[in-house]
Enzyme design. Structure first.
Site, PDB file in Angstrom:
ATOM      1  N   TYR A  39      -0.502 -10.114   0.983  1.00 20.17           N
ATOM      2  CA  TYR A  39       0.740  -8.991   1.443  1.00 20.17           C
ATOM      3  C   TYR A  39       0.729  -9.751   2.941  1.00 20.17           C
ATOM      4  O   TYR A  39      -0.751  -9.959   3.404  1.00 20.17           O
ATOM      5  CB  TYR A  39       0.459  -8.153   1.542  1.00 20.17           C
ATOM      6  N   TYR A  73       1.048  -1.290  -0.542  1.00 17.98           N
ATOM      7  CA  TYR A  73       0.165   0.469   0.261  1.00 17.98           C
ATOM      8  C   TYR A  73       0.735   1.379   0.067  1.00 17.98           C
ATOM      9  O   TYR A  73       1.468   1.258   0.631  1.00 17.98           O
ATOM     10  CB  TYR A  73      -0.426   0.216   0.992  1.00 17.98           C
ATOM     11  N   ARG A 131      -2.946 -12.214   3.760  1.00 19.47           N
ATOM     12  CA  ARG A 131      -4.308 -11.900   2.886  1.00 19.47           C
ATOM     13  C   ARG A 131      -4.131 -11.705   1.680  1.00 19.47           C
ATOM     14  O   ARG A 131      -3.095 -11.587   0.971  1.00 19.47           O
ATOM     15  CB  ARG A 131      -4.697 -10.363   3.174  1.00 19.47           C
TER      16      ARG A 131
HETATM   17 FE   LIG Z   1      -6.885  -4.085   2.413  1.00 19.71          FE
END
Ligand SMILES: [Fe+2]
Length: 234
Positions: free
Chosen positions: A142, A103, A152
Protein backbone atom coordinates in the site's frame (compact mmCIF):
# COMPACT_ATOMS: atom_id res chain seq x y z
CA UNK A 1 42.66 -9.36 13.46
CA UNK A 2 39.57 -7.90 11.86
CA UNK A 3 36.38 -9.85 12.29
CA UNK A 4 34.96 -11.44 9.17
CA UNK A 5 31.38 -10.86 8.10
CA UNK A 6 30.20 -14.15 9.58
CA UNK A 7 31.93 -13.55 12.93
CA UNK A 8 30.56 -10.09 13.46
CA UNK A 9 27.44 -10.28 15.66
CA UNK A 10 24.17 -9.38 14.04
CA UNK A 11 23.17 -5.85 14.96
CA UNK A 12 19.41 -5.73 15.53
CA UNK A 13 19.43 -2.07 16.50
CA UNK A 14 17.06 0.28 14.69
CA UNK A 15 17.78 3.89 13.70
CA UNK A 16 15.11 5.67 15.74
CA UNK A 17 15.89 9.10 14.22
CA UNK A 18 15.78 8.13 10.59
CA UNK A 19 15.41 11.04 8.14
CA UNK A 20 14.26 8.72 5.34
CA UNK A 21 11.22 7.89 7.50
CA UNK A 22 10.03 11.45 7.96
CA UNK A 23 7.79 11.19 11.03
CA UNK A 24 10.59 9.71 13.16
CA UNK A 25 12.16 13.19 13.17
CA UNK A 26 9.41 14.45 15.44
CA UNK A 27 8.70 11.41 17.58
CA UNK A 28 12.00 9.65 18.21
CA UNK A 29 13.35 9.62 21.78
CA UNK A 30 15.40 12.77 22.36
CA UNK A 31 17.42 11.33 25.23
CA UNK A 32 19.36 8.12 25.68
CA UNK A 33 17.10 5.16 26.44
CA UNK A 34 16.87 4.09 30.07
CA UNK A 35 18.55 0.77 30.67
CA UNK A 36 16.25 -1.44 32.71
CA UNK A 37 17.67 -2.61 36.04
CA UNK A 38 19.03 -6.15 35.96
CA UNK A 39 16.26 -7.40 38.24
CA UNK A 40 13.66 -6.60 35.56
CA UNK A 41 15.00 -9.46 33.49
CA UNK A 42 13.46 -11.88 36.00
CA UNK A 43 10.22 -10.02 36.51
CA UNK A 44 7.17 -11.86 35.20
CA UNK A 45 5.07 -9.89 32.74
CA UNK A 46 1.29 -9.99 32.36
CA UNK A 47 0.09 -13.56 31.91
CA UNK A 48 -2.54 -14.32 29.30
CA UNK A 49 -4.70 -17.41 29.30
CA UNK A 50 -7.08 -19.04 26.89
CA UNK A 51 -9.99 -16.93 28.13
CA UNK A 52 -8.31 -13.95 26.45
CA UNK A 53 -9.20 -15.50 23.09
CA UNK A 54 -12.37 -15.61 21.01
CA UNK A 55 -13.25 -18.35 18.52
CA UNK A 56 -11.47 -17.82 15.18
CA UNK A 57 -9.08 -15.25 16.62
CA UNK A 58 -6.30 -17.27 14.98
CA UNK A 59 -8.14 -17.74 11.66
CA UNK A 60 -8.72 -14.36 10.03
CA UNK A 61 -10.48 -16.05 7.11
CA UNK A 62 -13.36 -17.29 9.28
CA UNK A 63 -14.39 -14.21 11.21
CA UNK A 64 -17.33 -13.45 8.89
CA UNK A 65 -19.97 -15.45 7.05
CA UNK A 66 -18.13 -15.36 3.71
CA UNK A 67 -14.57 -15.98 2.55
CA UNK A 68 -12.20 -13.03 2.18
CA UNK A 69 -10.74 -12.30 -1.25
CA UNK A 70 -7.09 -12.89 -2.03
CA UNK A 71 -4.39 -15.47 -1.44
CA UNK A 72 -5.00 -17.63 1.64
CA UNK A 73 -1.85 -18.27 3.69
CA UNK A 74 -0.76 -20.08 6.84
CA UNK A 75 1.80 -18.26 9.02
CA UNK A 76 3.43 -20.40 11.66
CA UNK A 77 6.53 -20.25 13.80
CA UNK A 78 8.03 -20.38 17.25
CA UNK A 79 8.58 -17.68 19.85
CA UNK A 80 11.97 -18.18 21.49
CA UNK A 81 14.08 -16.48 24.12
CA UNK A 82 17.67 -15.36 23.61
CA UNK A 83 18.91 -18.86 24.46
CA UNK A 84 16.70 -20.51 21.83
CA UNK A 85 14.27 -21.85 24.44
CA UNK A 86 10.56 -21.85 23.53
CA UNK A 87 8.30 -19.33 25.26
CA UNK A 88 4.92 -20.97 25.99
CA UNK A 89 1.73 -18.96 26.56
CA UNK A 90 3.12 -15.87 24.82
CA UNK A 91 0.36 -13.64 23.48
CA UNK A 92 0.87 -13.08 19.75
CA UNK A 93 -1.33 -10.42 18.14
CA UNK A 94 -1.34 -9.46 14.47
CA UNK A 95 -2.91 -6.77 12.31
CA UNK A 96 -2.61 -6.25 8.60
CA UNK A 97 -4.03 -4.80 5.38
CA UNK A 98 -6.35 -6.91 3.25
CA UNK A 99 -5.31 -8.46 -0.06
CA UNK A 100 -5.89 -5.14 -1.84
CA UNK A 101 -3.58 -3.26 0.55
CA UNK A 102 -6.35 -1.56 2.55
CA UNK A 103 -6.69 -1.44 6.34
CA UNK A 104 -10.05 -1.41 8.06
CA UNK A 105 -9.20 1.88 9.72
CA UNK A 106 -10.69 5.37 9.41
CA UNK A 107 -7.29 6.84 8.71
CA UNK A 108 -6.67 4.66 5.67
CA UNK A 109 -7.55 6.65 2.54
CA UNK A 110 -5.90 4.31 0.03
CA UNK A 111 -8.38 4.00 -2.87
CA UNK A 112 -8.49 0.21 -2.70
CA UNK A 113 -11.57 -1.78 -1.66
CA UNK A 114 -12.38 -2.90 1.86
CA UNK A 115 -13.29 -6.57 2.10
CA UNK A 116 -16.56 -7.17 3.99
CA UNK A 117 -15.25 -10.59 5.04
CA UNK A 118 -11.89 -9.47 6.39
CA UNK A 119 -11.03 -7.36 9.43
CA UNK A 120 -7.29 -8.00 9.46
CA UNK A 121 -6.79 -8.59 13.20
CA UNK A 122 -6.00 -11.79 15.07
CA UNK A 123 -4.40 -13.21 18.19
CA UNK A 124 -3.31 -16.50 19.69
CA UNK A 125 -1.23 -17.97 22.50
CA UNK A 126 1.89 -20.03 21.88
CA UNK A 127 1.74 -23.71 22.83
CA UNK A 128 4.18 -25.61 25.07
CA UNK A 129 6.70 -25.64 22.23
CA UNK A 130 6.45 -21.86 21.79
CA UNK A 131 4.55 -22.35 18.55
CA UNK A 132 1.96 -19.98 17.11
CA UNK A 133 -0.16 -20.38 13.98
CA UNK A 134 -2.44 -18.10 11.98
CA UNK A 135 -4.55 -18.60 8.88
CA UNK A 136 -5.02 -15.32 7.04
CA UNK A 137 -4.83 -13.63 3.63
CA UNK A 138 -1.61 -12.36 2.10
CA UNK A 139 -1.69 -8.57 2.56
CA UNK A 140 -1.20 -6.26 -0.40
CA UNK A 141 1.38 -3.47 -0.72
CA UNK A 142 0.00 0.00 0.00
CA UNK A 143 1.11 3.62 -0.55
CA UNK A 144 1.96 5.66 2.54
CA UNK A 145 2.92 9.16 1.42
CA UNK A 146 6.30 9.28 3.16
CA UNK A 147 7.94 10.37 -0.07
CA UNK A 148 7.19 10.42 -3.79
CA UNK A 149 5.81 7.05 -4.92
CA UNK A 150 6.29 5.45 -1.49
CA UNK A 151 4.88 1.91 -1.11
CA UNK A 152 5.21 -0.43 1.85
CA UNK A 153 6.31 -3.99 1.11
CA UNK A 154 3.62 -6.51 2.07
CA UNK A 155 3.83 -7.07 5.82
CA UNK A 156 1.97 -8.30 8.88
CA UNK A 157 2.31 -6.34 12.13
CA UNK A 158 3.10 -8.44 15.19
CA UNK A 159 2.82 -7.56 18.87
CA UNK A 160 4.16 -10.00 21.44
CA UNK A 161 3.95 -10.37 25.19
CA UNK A 162 6.30 -13.09 26.43
CA UNK A 163 6.47 -14.36 29.99
CA UNK A 164 8.91 -11.77 31.28
CA UNK A 165 8.71 -8.02 31.57
CA UNK A 166 11.57 -7.72 29.08
CA UNK A 167 9.96 -10.06 26.51
CA UNK A 168 7.88 -7.44 24.76
CA UNK A 169 8.14 -6.72 21.05
CA UNK A 170 6.23 -4.89 18.33
CA UNK A 171 7.53 -5.63 14.87
CA UNK A 172 6.59 -6.56 11.31
CA UNK A 173 6.90 -9.76 9.31
CA UNK A 174 7.73 -9.48 5.62
CA UNK A 175 7.44 -11.90 2.70
CA UNK A 176 10.49 -13.26 0.85
CA UNK A 177 11.62 -11.66 -2.40
CA UNK A 178 9.59 -8.47 -2.13
CA UNK A 179 10.84 -5.95 -4.73
CA UNK A 180 9.96 -3.05 -2.40
CA UNK A 181 12.50 -3.88 0.33
CA UNK A 182 15.23 -1.67 -1.07
CA UNK A 183 12.90 1.35 -1.33
CA UNK A 184 11.27 1.04 2.12
CA UNK A 185 12.71 3.32 4.84
CA UNK A 186 11.05 1.31 7.62
CA UNK A 187 12.65 -1.94 6.48
CA UNK A 188 15.94 -0.11 5.86
CA UNK A 189 15.94 1.51 9.32
CA UNK A 190 17.31 -1.83 10.53
CA UNK A 191 20.84 -1.15 9.37
CA UNK A 192 22.36 -4.64 9.42
CA UNK A 193 21.19 -6.61 6.34
CA UNK A 194 21.39 -9.85 8.35
CA UNK A 195 19.08 -8.38 10.99
CA UNK A 196 16.65 -7.39 8.21
CA UNK A 197 16.57 -11.02 7.12
CA UNK A 198 15.30 -11.92 10.60
CA UNK A 199 12.10 -10.02 9.74
CA UNK A 200 11.47 -11.97 6.51
CA UNK A 201 9.42 -15.17 6.62
CA UNK A 202 10.41 -18.31 4.71
CA UNK A 203 8.14 -19.96 2.17
CA UNK A 204 7.55 -23.52 3.41
CA UNK A 205 6.28 -26.18 1.04
CA UNK A 206 5.79 -28.62 3.92
CA UNK A 207 3.50 -26.15 5.66
CA UNK A 208 1.70 -25.42 2.38
CA UNK A 209 -1.56 -27.33 2.07
CA UNK A 210 -2.54 -28.70 -1.36
CA UNK A 211 -5.52 -26.98 -2.99
CA UNK A 212 -5.89 -24.68 -0.01
CA UNK A 213 -3.11 -22.33 1.23
CA UNK A 214 0.57 -21.37 0.96
CA UNK A 215 2.65 -21.76 4.11
CA UNK A 216 5.18 -19.34 5.56
CA UNK A 217 7.30 -19.96 8.65
CA UNK A 218 8.70 -17.20 10.82
CA UNK A 219 10.41 -17.62 14.19
CA UNK A 220 10.60 -14.69 16.60
CA UNK A 221 13.33 -14.20 19.21
CA UNK A 222 12.41 -11.96 22.15
CA UNK A 223 15.11 -10.09 24.04
CA UNK A 224 18.25 -8.25 23.08
CA UNK A 225 20.52 -11.10 22.00
CA UNK A 226 22.30 -11.35 18.66
CA UNK A 227 19.44 -13.28 17.03
CA UNK A 228 16.75 -11.00 18.46
CA UNK A 229 14.03 -10.04 16.00
CA UNK A 230 14.31 -6.26 15.43
CA UNK A 231 11.50 -3.95 16.50
CA UNK A 232 9.92 -1.60 14.01
CA UNK A 233 9.50 2.16 14.05
CA UNK A 234 5.92 2.26 12.81
FE1 LIG B 1 1.26 -1.58 8.00
Amino acid sequence: MAQTETERPIDSEVEVDWPAYRSTRLRHPGRPLVVLPEKFADLEGPVFEADALEPHDDDLTRQHDGEPLGERIIVEGRVLDEGGRPIPDALVEIWQANAAGRYRHDGDRHPAPLDPNFDGAGRCLTDDDGRYRFVTMKPGAYPWGNHENAWRPAHIHFSLFGRLFTQRLVTQMYFPGDPLFEFDPIFQSVRDPRARELMVATFDLDLTQPEWALGYTWDIVLGRGVRATPLDLD
